[in-house]
Design an enzyme around this catalytic site. Structure first.
Site, PDB file in Angstrom:
ATOM      1  N   LYS A  80       0.822  -1.237   0.212  1.00  0.00           N
ATOM      2  CA  LYS A  80      -0.012  -0.049  -0.235  1.00  0.00           C
ATOM      3  C   LYS A  80       0.965   1.178   0.097  1.00  0.00           C
ATOM      4  O   LYS A  80       1.866   1.252   0.577  1.00  0.00           O
ATOM      5  CB  LYS A  80      -0.864   0.048   1.100  1.00  0.00           C
ATOM      6  CG  LYS A  80      -2.089   1.172   1.440  1.00  0.00           C
ATOM      7  CD  LYS A  80      -3.019   0.911   2.668  1.00  0.00           C
ATOM      8  CE  LYS A  80      -3.884   2.000   2.629  1.00  0.00           C
ATOM      9  NZ  LYS A  80      -4.597   1.693   3.961  1.00  0.00           N
ATOM     10  N   SER A 155      -9.724   1.728   2.964  1.00  0.00           N
ATOM     11  CA  SER A 155      -8.881   2.417   2.111  1.00  0.00           C
ATOM     12  C   SER A 155      -7.839   1.570   1.302  1.00  0.00           C
ATOM     13  O   SER A 155      -7.450   2.112   0.176  1.00  0.00           O
ATOM     14  CB  SER A 155      -8.320   3.600   2.783  1.00  0.00           C
ATOM     15  OG  SER A 155      -7.356   2.853   3.802  1.00  0.00           O
ATOM     16  N   SER A 179      -9.972  -0.755   7.132  1.00  0.00           N
ATOM     17  CA  SER A 179      -8.983  -0.748   5.895  1.00  0.00           C
ATOM     18  C   SER A 179      -8.504  -1.833   5.412  1.00  0.00           C
ATOM     19  O   SER A 179      -8.152  -2.046   4.290  1.00  0.00           O
ATOM     20  CB  SER A 179      -8.190   0.610   5.711  1.00  0.00           C
ATOM     21  OG  SER A 179      -8.939   1.688   5.554  1.00  0.00           O
TER      22      SER A 179
HETATM   23  N1  GLN Z   1     -13.214   3.915   6.165  1.00  0.00           N
HETATM   24  C1  GLN Z   1     -12.549   4.296   7.631  1.00  0.00           C
HETATM   25  C2  GLN Z   1     -12.068   5.685   7.473  1.00  0.00           C
HETATM   26  O1  GLN Z   1     -12.390   6.334   6.277  1.00  0.00           O
HETATM   27  C3  GLN Z   1     -11.354   3.709   7.846  1.00  0.00           C
HETATM   28  C4  GLN Z   1     -10.210   3.822   7.017  1.00  0.00           C
HETATM   29  C5  GLN Z   1      -9.021   2.968   7.593  1.00  0.00           C
HETATM   30  O2  GLN Z   1      -9.090   1.966   8.318  1.00  0.00           O
HETATM   31  N2  GLN Z   1      -7.754   3.531   7.166  1.00  0.00           N
HETATM   32  O3  GLN Z   1     -11.759   6.168   8.400  1.00  0.00           O
END
Ligand code: GLN
Length: 489
Positions: A80, A155, A179
């Site tokens: 990532k 994400s 995420s």
């Molecule tokens: N979707 C969640 C957010 O937007 C979690 C994102 C993540 O785990 N980085 O904060």
């Protein structure tokens, strides 16, 4: 069909010298050339550097010494875009870091290298890991290999899509509120969010430091166990990393029965908005685990309702502080101005996307004097209540099950104009980060039409990863879901 092998199958063949590291890498690159114009998981690939790593791996394999501490030797793995690898770009899916090259290896990257992995590409993500669909990437939206009109989750959408499309044998992402688990569920792969502190965050660009963890995306549970073993452990460069020894997670695999294990099903998971096919698959998975010998009972996490609200106060608060470092002076892109204030404000105005700005504004607001007690402090207290719910539940059970996400992969654009709907796609994953416990998602079925993967979430006690892997692998071995290949796989 080399690209379709699991990581463990590949490494066994590499060790027997039936296939070379260069062939394994080429299989990924060919698959990327074939499908990535549609999937768009990769932001960049350093082919020359990857080939050099693969060649070195082949030499080492040919020399044939003791390779027991090099379990990933020659295995292509992608990262990532939030993990620092020396000499490679780290952009966090943001224009603000466009062109920034990492001057050092983060701990996880160093551990992967030490285990022999061939690190070959940067994977798309929501900007600074804020989002659930990759639609917040400053570059493009990654598409789901099961249905390219749909998002892969986020994400770490690039990580999940790359594994589901068989473009990499495994990928490494980060999970702050879901995420890793949510995109793994939506793309039909295995994703692990380790216990807070299990894996060092050194070299992970911080989003919300009290919630962030790094973890693997893989095709099988066994592969996840191997990677978790590789990347876990104490690190003096991350004071929040735990000093506990790392078990050999592969030893938890192969259980023939789950006799004696107590599994809890969350009473509160029946929320409005839960897709009926998701619910049915999860119920079937529970019944299946019961048939393997596990004792199933209902557990209550009474403060679950408050998890999303609590997260969306605490995570933006921490993000607003963490992202202050992107000031146009020290990192990445700069938009000049007549004075430092203007330079800072023009750089951030031009460099950050809408969701990141929304989070910074929210976070600054809840931390500001006069609101701190009402929002931030109160959210911290609710976080403790959520943690206590889990402590209580884990007094009665060894693992807790729920859906990973309330719906299968949604269409591109379906939720992007409604932040609240988007935030709710993490409804089942968020409390795990707030409580600091471990969690994972594994495939547990498909919707009928269109055929989309469904994920089962397993939550475990702090440092209970071994138990989760044991349950997950017993489930995987006796169900067909992980063998299904995506149309773009
Ligand atoms: N979707 C969640 C957010 O937007 C979690 C994102 C993540 O785990 N980085 O904060």
């Amino acid at each position: 069909m080399l690209h379709r092998l699991s990581l463990s199958e590949l490494s066994a063949r590499l060790a027997r010298r039936e296939v070379s590291a260069q062939e394994a890498l080429q299989a990924c690159l060919d698959q990327i050339d074939r499908v990535d114009p549609q999937v768009k998981a990769f932001l960049s690939i350093d082919r020359a550097d990857a080939r050099a790593q693969a060649e070195a791996a082949d030499q080492e394999l040919a020399a044939g010494g003791d390779l027991s501490d090099r379990p990933l030797l020659g295995v292509p793995i992608a990262l990532k875009d939030v993990l620092c690898q020396r000499g490679q770009p780290v952009g966090c899916g943001s224009k603000l870091l466009d062109g920034f090259i990492s001057p050092y290896d983060g701990t996880v990257v160093a551990k992967l290298k030490a285990a022999g992995a061939v690190l070959f590409g940067r994977l798309n993500m929501d900007e600074f890991a804020m989002g659930s669909s990759t639609e917040n990437s400053a570059y493009w939206t990654t598409l789901n290999p099961w249905d390219p009109t749909r998002i892969p989750g986020g994400s770490s959408g690039g990580c999940a899509a790359a594994v589901a499309a068989n473009e990499a044998f495994a990928t490494i992402g980060s999970d702050t509120g879901g995420s890793i688990r949510q995109p793994a569920a939506l793309c039909g792969c295995v994703g692990v969010k380790p216990t807070y502190g299990r894996v060092s965050r050194y070299g992970l660009v911080a989003f919300a430091s009290s919630l962030d963890q790094i973890g693997p995306f893989t095709k099988t549970v066994g592969d996840a166990a191997l990677l978790l073993e590789t990347i876990s452990g104490h690190d003096r460069r991350d004071s929040t990393s735990l000093p506990e020894p790392v078990p050999r997670y592969r030893d938890f695999l192969g259980a023939t029965s789950l006799e004696g294990l107590r599994i809890g099903v969350v009473k509160e998971f029946q929320i409005g908005g839960l897709d009926p096919e998701v619910e049915a698959s999860v119920r079937q998975a529970v019944a299946h685990l019961e048939s393997l010998g596990a004792q199933v009972r209902e557990v209550s996490l009474p403060h679950s309702d408050y998890a999303a609200a609590t997260y969306y106060i605490l995570a933006p608060a921490e993000a607003s502080a963490n992202l202050a470092r992107f000031d146009g002076v020290r990192y990445g892109r700069r938009v000049d101005g007549p004075d430092p204030f203007e330079l800072n404000s023009r750089t951030r105005g031009a460099g950050f996307g809408a969701e990141v700005k929304r989070r910074i504004i929210l976070g600054t607001y809840v931390l500001s004097s006069g609101y701190y007690d009402a929002f931030y402090l109160r959210a911290q207290k609710v976080r403790t209540l959520i943690r206590n719910d889990f402590d209580r539940a884990f007094g009665e059970v060894d693992a807790i099950l729920s859906p990973t996400a309330p719906t299968p992969a949604f269409r591109v654009g379906e939720k992007s104009s409604d932040p609240l709907q988007m935030y709710l796609s993490d409804i089942f994953t968020i409390s795990c980060n707030l409580a600091g416990i471990c969690g994972m998602s594994i495939p547990c079925g498909f919707t009928q039409s269109p055929k989309l993967p469904i994920g089962l979430q397993l939550l475990g006690k702090p440092l209970g990863e071994g138990t989760l892997l044991r349950i997950a692998e017993a489930y995987e071995r006796t169900t067909p879901w992980h063998r299904e290949v995506a149309p773009l796989g």
